[in-house]
Design an enzyme around this catalytic site. Structure first.
Site, PDB file in Angstrom:
ATOM      1  N   TYR A 195     -15.508  -4.389   7.126  1.00 42.93           N
ATOM      2  CA  TYR A 195     -14.058  -4.017   7.173  1.00 42.93           C
ATOM      3  C   TYR A 195     -13.780  -4.076   8.942  1.00 42.93           C
ATOM      4  O   TYR A 195     -12.352  -4.496   8.934  1.00 42.93           O
ATOM      5  CB  TYR A 195     -14.036  -2.275   7.081  1.00 42.93           C
ATOM      6  CG  TYR A 195     -12.761  -1.534   7.229  1.00 42.93           C
ATOM      7  CD1 TYR A 195     -11.823  -1.477   6.298  1.00 42.93           C
ATOM      8  CD2 TYR A 195     -12.779  -0.744   8.388  1.00 42.93           C
ATOM      9  CE1 TYR A 195     -10.818  -0.751   6.561  1.00 42.93           C
ATOM     10  CE2 TYR A 195     -11.538  -0.124   8.445  1.00 42.93           C
ATOM     11  CZ  TYR A 195     -10.538  -0.055   7.641  1.00 42.93           C
ATOM     12  OH  TYR A 195      -9.299   0.699   7.755  1.00 42.93           O
ATOM     13  N   LYS A 211     -10.248  -6.534   9.864  1.00 41.73           N
ATOM     14  CA  LYS A 211      -9.352  -5.675  10.388  1.00 41.73           C
ATOM     15  C   LYS A 211      -9.071  -6.376  11.965  1.00 41.73           C
ATOM     16  O   LYS A 211      -7.774  -6.529  12.331  1.00 41.73           O
ATOM     17  CB  LYS A 211      -9.379  -4.257  10.311  1.00 41.73           C
ATOM     18  CG  LYS A 211      -9.026  -3.425   9.415  1.00 41.73           C
ATOM     19  CD  LYS A 211      -7.963  -3.297   8.894  1.00 41.73           C
ATOM     20  CE  LYS A 211      -7.647  -2.547   7.791  1.00 41.73           C
ATOM     21  NZ  LYS A 211      -6.346  -2.273   7.449  1.00 41.73           N
ATOM     22  N   GLY A 228       0.925  -1.245  -0.041  1.00 43.72           N
ATOM     23  CA  GLY A 228      -0.098   0.064  -0.032  1.00 43.72           C
ATOM     24  C   GLY A 228       0.844   1.201  -0.022  1.00 43.72           C
ATOM     25  O   GLY A 228       0.403   2.175   0.616  1.00 43.72           O
ATOM     26  N   GLY A 247      -0.593   4.862  -1.166  1.00 42.91           N
ATOM     27  CA  GLY A 247      -1.880   5.189  -0.832  1.00 42.91           C
ATOM     28  C   GLY A 247      -1.442   6.532  -0.006  1.00 42.91           C
ATOM     29  O   GLY A 247      -0.486   6.955   0.185  1.00 42.91           O
TER      30      GLY A 247
HETATM   31  P1  NAP Z   1      -5.494   4.059   0.450  1.00 44.90           P
HETATM   32  O1  NAP Z   1      -5.022   5.925   0.292  1.00 44.90           O
HETATM   33  O2  NAP Z   1      -6.927   3.869  -0.110  1.00 44.90           O
HETATM   34  O3  NAP Z   1      -4.219   3.185  -0.034  1.00 44.90           O
HETATM   35  C1  NAP Z   1      -4.646   1.994  -0.088  1.00 44.90           C
HETATM   36  C2  NAP Z   1      -3.407   1.076  -0.619  1.00 44.90           C
HETATM   37  O4  NAP Z   1      -3.595  -0.184  -0.598  1.00 44.90           O
HETATM   38  C3  NAP Z   1      -3.043   1.553  -2.078  1.00 44.90           C
HETATM   39  O5  NAP Z   1      -1.370   1.687  -2.041  1.00 44.90           O
HETATM   40  C4  NAP Z   1      -3.325   0.443  -2.925  1.00 44.90           C
HETATM   41  O6  NAP Z   1      -2.870   0.535  -4.077  1.00 44.90           O
HETATM   42  C5  NAP Z   1      -3.217  -0.664  -2.141  1.00 44.90           C
HETATM   43  N1  NAP Z   1      -4.170  -1.872  -2.331  1.00 44.90           N
HETATM   44  C6  NAP Z   1      -5.545  -1.716  -2.229  1.00 44.90           C
HETATM   45  N2  NAP Z   1      -5.999  -3.071  -2.777  1.00 44.90           N
HETATM   46  C7  NAP Z   1      -4.854  -3.582  -2.836  1.00 44.90           C
HETATM   47  C8  NAP Z   1      -4.580  -5.001  -3.770  1.00 44.90           C
HETATM   48  N3  NAP Z   1      -5.470  -5.954  -3.828  1.00 44.90           N
HETATM   49  N4  NAP Z   1      -3.309  -5.234  -3.974  1.00 44.90           N
HETATM   50  C9  NAP Z   1      -2.216  -4.539  -3.680  1.00 44.90           C
HETATM   51  N5  NAP Z   1      -2.296  -3.341  -3.120  1.00 44.90           N
HETATM   52  C10 NAP Z   1      -3.726  -2.891  -2.810  1.00 44.90           C
HETATM   53  O7  NAP Z   1      -5.664   3.988   1.873  1.00 44.90           O
HETATM   54  P2  NAP Z   1      -4.533   4.595   3.324  1.00 44.90           P
HETATM   55  O8  NAP Z   1      -5.765   5.609   3.875  1.00 44.90           O
HETATM   56  O9  NAP Z   1      -3.618   4.909   3.012  1.00 44.90           O
HETATM   57  O10 NAP Z   1      -4.876   3.408   4.347  1.00 44.90           O
HETATM   58  C11 NAP Z   1      -3.607   2.602   4.634  1.00 44.90           C
HETATM   59  C12 NAP Z   1      -4.027   1.725   5.833  1.00 44.90           C
HETATM   60  O11 NAP Z   1      -4.299   2.588   7.131  1.00 44.90           O
HETATM   61  C13 NAP Z   1      -4.968   0.824   5.530  1.00 44.90           C
HETATM   62  O12 NAP Z   1      -4.713  -0.488   6.010  1.00 44.90           O
HETATM   63  C14 NAP Z   1      -6.089   1.239   6.321  1.00 44.90           C
HETATM   64  O13 NAP Z   1      -7.241   0.430   6.717  1.00 44.90           O
HETATM   65  C15 NAP Z   1      -5.415   1.941   7.523  1.00 44.90           C
HETATM   66  N6  NAP Z   1      -6.454   3.243   8.105  1.00 44.90           N
HETATM   67  C16 NAP Z   1      -6.559   4.212   7.357  1.00 44.90           C
HETATM   68  C17 NAP Z   1      -7.442   5.388   7.888  1.00 44.90           C
HETATM   69  C18 NAP Z   1      -7.792   6.287   7.150  1.00 44.90           C
HETATM   70  O14 NAP Z   1      -8.681   7.220   7.529  1.00 44.90           O
HETATM   71  N7  NAP Z   1      -7.545   6.832   5.948  1.00 44.90           N
HETATM   72  C19 NAP Z   1      -7.641   5.220   9.303  1.00 44.90           C
HETATM   73  C20 NAP Z   1      -7.447   4.180  10.035  1.00 44.90           C
HETATM   74  C21 NAP Z   1      -6.282   2.959   9.372  1.00 44.90           C
HETATM   75  P3  NAP Z   1      -2.968   1.369  -5.362  1.00 44.90           P
HETATM   76  O15 NAP Z   1      -2.596   2.958  -5.043  1.00 44.90           O
HETATM   77  O16 NAP Z   1      -2.465   0.857  -6.448  1.00 44.90           O
HETATM   78  O17 NAP Z   1      -4.448   1.212  -5.515  1.00 44.90           O
END
Ligand code: NAP
Ligand code: GDP
Length: 325
Positions: A147, A151, A17, A20
């Protein structure tokens, strides 16, 4: 105490990831803030490198890079409204990704994995503040059970890899994250990027900013760059298998209305702000305690919310054409 496992040589860190919101913040800290140590290698994966829902592709990418350490961020991620529509996909996709990544890490003998949970996976009916011991205490909010349960299972994986194989794989529990490179999709994204995008358009079109729900729910927000700095500390120095909440203090929780007011200020939005109470509010609050983090890192400085929000809005305006939306 250092957590570099059995590896005396410098770490080779694979970040799933890596493209992201959080992954790009870790890239920034590594490349622009000197976050890497001498000799370390950092590899940032996107879904183009491997579809982590596929076990063979996952193992192949782990065999190719032979990481000593992993930051596991890849996930199906979305705001309240995307979660409400796709609970089945959130459950299945994330269970597959997490099982494939943790098993591949085990098979190539990764010393340390830090995976990512979220404060929105905690029980809906609970006492406050929420702490790390409460992950499995009761059903999550009905809006995002797919989700949330997927998790929670990361913590089950980590416990079991430790008991069966002595692996010290762990997880962090961030609150709502925001920052540059977020997903600014109005339909699918989280509240701050959604409001920033909506305010930007409303300003251009001379229309009101429509905030969804009543505006009364409360959230703690963490800036992606602060989270990235904390991730590095966890990877290097946090010794436990049990998770740790990465959050600003309880006193820094704000209502959605206050968050919308802050967006209005950061973008200098001049129009009217209205609330669409036909839209869902989601979980009312999930106030988390950062007492455990403070025991380890009493002096960590969080970027003030208004400053971080201004930086995020400035980034969005400057990168409007290429931003994810
Ligand atoms: P994000 O911006 O949506 O990024 C998701 C990442 O996962 C991207 O790099 C995406 O790749 C990759 N990904 C998704 N499906 C995939 C697959 N099938 N195979 C390989 N790579 C895949 O998410 P984020 O906000 O950075 O979240 C990062 C982590 O933090 C996650 O585990 C999320 O649950 C956790 N989190 C997020 C938040 C929040 O508010 N955003 C809060 C708490 C926890 P591509 O770019 O190529 O699509
Ligand atoms: P959550 O923290 O997991 O519930 O997810 P979100 O980041 O999507 O935040 C949802 C909260 O923000 C709910 O109370 C929504 O009613 C409220 N909200 C207000 N406007 C918006 C918006 O434009 N997008 C989203 N996603 N939520 C909004």
């Amino acid at each position: 105490m250092s957590n570099q496992g059995d590896h005396a040589s410098p770490m080779r860190v694979l970040v799933t990831g890596g493209s992201g919101l959080v992954g790009r913040a870790i890239q920034h800290v590594i490349k622009q803030e000197g976050g890497a140590k001498e000799g370390e290698e950092w590899i940032f994966l996107s879904s183009k490198d491997a579809n982590l829902m596929n076990a063979e592709e996952t193992l192949a990418v782990f065999r190719k890079h032979q990481p000593t350490h992993v930051i596991h961020l890849a996930a199906m991620v979305g705001g309240l409204f995307k979660n409400m529509k796709y609970n089945l996909d959130f459950w299945r996709n994330n269970v597959f990704i997490n099982d494939n990544v943790l098993q591949a890490a085990h098979e190539v003998s990764v010393a340390r994995v830090v995976s990512c949970l979220s404060t929105c996976i905690f029980p809906d009916k609970t006492t406050y503040p929420i702490d790390e011991t409460m992950v499995h205490n009761g059903p999550p909010h009905e809006s995002n059970y797919g989700y949330a349960y997927a998790k929670r299972m990361i913590d089950v994986h980590n416990r079991a890899y430790f008991e069966q194989y002595g692996r010290r794989y762990t997880s962090v529990i961030p609150t709502n994250v925001f920052g540059p490179h977020d997903n600014f999709s109005i339909e699918d994204g989280h509240v701050l990027p959604g409001l920033i995008h909506k305010a930007y358009i409303a300003q251009k079109e001379g229309k009101p900013l429509v905030v969804w729900g009543s505006g009364t729910p409360r959230r703690q927000f963490i800036y992606s760059l602060d989270l990235a700095r904390l991730f590095l500390w966890v990877l290097r120095d946090y010794p436990e298998v049990d998770p740790i909440i990465l959050s600003v203090g309880e006193e820094d929780e704000v209502s959605i209305k206050e968050a919308a007011d802050a967006v209005v200020q950061a973008l200098d939005f001049q129009g009217e702000v209205v609330f669409d109470s036909t839209k869902a509010d989601g979980q009312f609050k999930k106030t988390a305690s950062n007492a455990k983090l403070r025991r380890y890192l009493p002096d960590f400085n969080f970027t003030p919310f208004n400053q971080a929000l201004k930086e995020t809005c400035d980034w969005f305006v400057a990168n409007y054409d290429s931003a994810r939306k």
